[in-house]
Design an enzyme around this catalytic site. Sequence first.
Site, PDB file in Angstrom:
ATOM      1  N   HIS A  78       0.836  -1.195   0.000  1.00  0.00           N
ATOM      2  CA  HIS A  78       0.000   0.000   0.000  1.00  0.00           C
ATOM      3  C   HIS A  78       0.876   1.252   0.000  1.00  0.00           C
ATOM      4  O   HIS A  78       1.797   1.366   0.818  1.00  0.00           O
ATOM      5  CB  HIS A  78      -0.899   0.018   1.233  1.00  0.00           C
ATOM      6  N   ALA A 119     -12.457   0.701   4.505  1.00  0.00           N
ATOM      7  CA  ALA A 119     -11.346  -0.024   3.884  1.00  0.00           C
ATOM      8  C   ALA A 119     -10.590   0.855   2.885  1.00  0.00           C
ATOM      9  O   ALA A 119     -10.956   2.003   2.618  1.00  0.00           O
ATOM     10  CB  ALA A 119     -11.871  -1.286   3.204  1.00  0.00           C
ATOM     11  N   HIS A 120      -9.544   0.271   2.307  1.00  0.00           N
ATOM     12  CA  HIS A 120      -8.649   1.040   1.446  1.00  0.00           C
ATOM     13  C   HIS A 120      -9.356   1.569   0.195  1.00  0.00           C
ATOM     14  O   HIS A 120     -10.210   0.908  -0.388  1.00  0.00           O
ATOM     15  CB  HIS A 120      -7.400   0.245   1.063  1.00  0.00           C
ATOM     16  N   ASN A 121      -9.003   2.796  -0.173  1.00  0.00           N
ATOM     17  CA  ASN A 121      -9.472   3.491  -1.384  1.00  0.00           C
ATOM     18  C   ASN A 121     -10.946   3.899  -1.333  1.00  0.00           C
ATOM     19  O   ASN A 121     -11.482   4.369  -2.343  1.00  0.00           O
ATOM     20  CB  ASN A 121      -9.246   2.640  -2.652  1.00  0.00           C
ATOM     21  N   SER A 139     -12.543   0.488  -2.170  1.00  0.00           N
ATOM     22  CA  SER A 139     -12.748   1.207  -3.439  1.00  0.00           C
ATOM     23  C   SER A 139     -14.194   1.606  -3.698  1.00  0.00           C
ATOM     24  O   SER A 139     -14.533   1.999  -4.817  1.00  0.00           O
ATOM     25  CB  SER A 139     -12.215   0.392  -4.627  1.00  0.00           C
TER      26      SER A 139
END
Length: 204
Positions: A78, A119-121, A139
């Site tokens: 990441h 969560a990520h993005n 995402s």
Amino acid sequence: SNSSIIQNGCIIGKNLQIEDGAIIKHSCIIGDNVFIGANSVIQNTIIGDNVKIESNCSIGQPGFGFAYKKGYNNKIFHIGRVIIQNNSYIGSNCTIDRGSFSDTQIGENVYLDNLVHVAHNVCIGSDCIIAGQVGIAGSTKIGNRVRIGGQSGIIGHIKIGDNVDIAAKSGVRNDIASNLKIMGDPAINMFTYLKNYKKQNKIL
């Protein structure tokens, strides 16, 4: 606080309040009038002005990213950040993952209850309210003025429009257009869901 840590390379604005055990790791940028609660760990993060982060939050650590290849799970590196814009509130025990290749973004005047996972993005627009135990997978894009009830789960890589209300315990599995009220799993129009529920359970 005597037991908090601010590592080298951070840029800190005016009137930072930081409680015992909190850690701000290197190269974070923090605006004015920010409060960080006890034992929170913040890294790879940019925080705007007038933001309050309660105790025991983990912000900016790597997300749950991996690739499955030849029978093995391979961790995805990441390199993104977390960006929390002005006037937002992060409740206790929240986790906000750094982006993998882009940034995780929290808009202005967003309120996260305790025990929310972003969560990520993920990108969350402005003026959103997210109740406890909500999980938002990677995402996903969430518009402005979205309200999400407790224990709802939102899958990754979908788009939720503006002014959407999501009832508690909903499972959101598809894109949601603006100005809808949804509930259930899979989440559908709230009024359709209630009509079907009454019919199935013979409720007059």
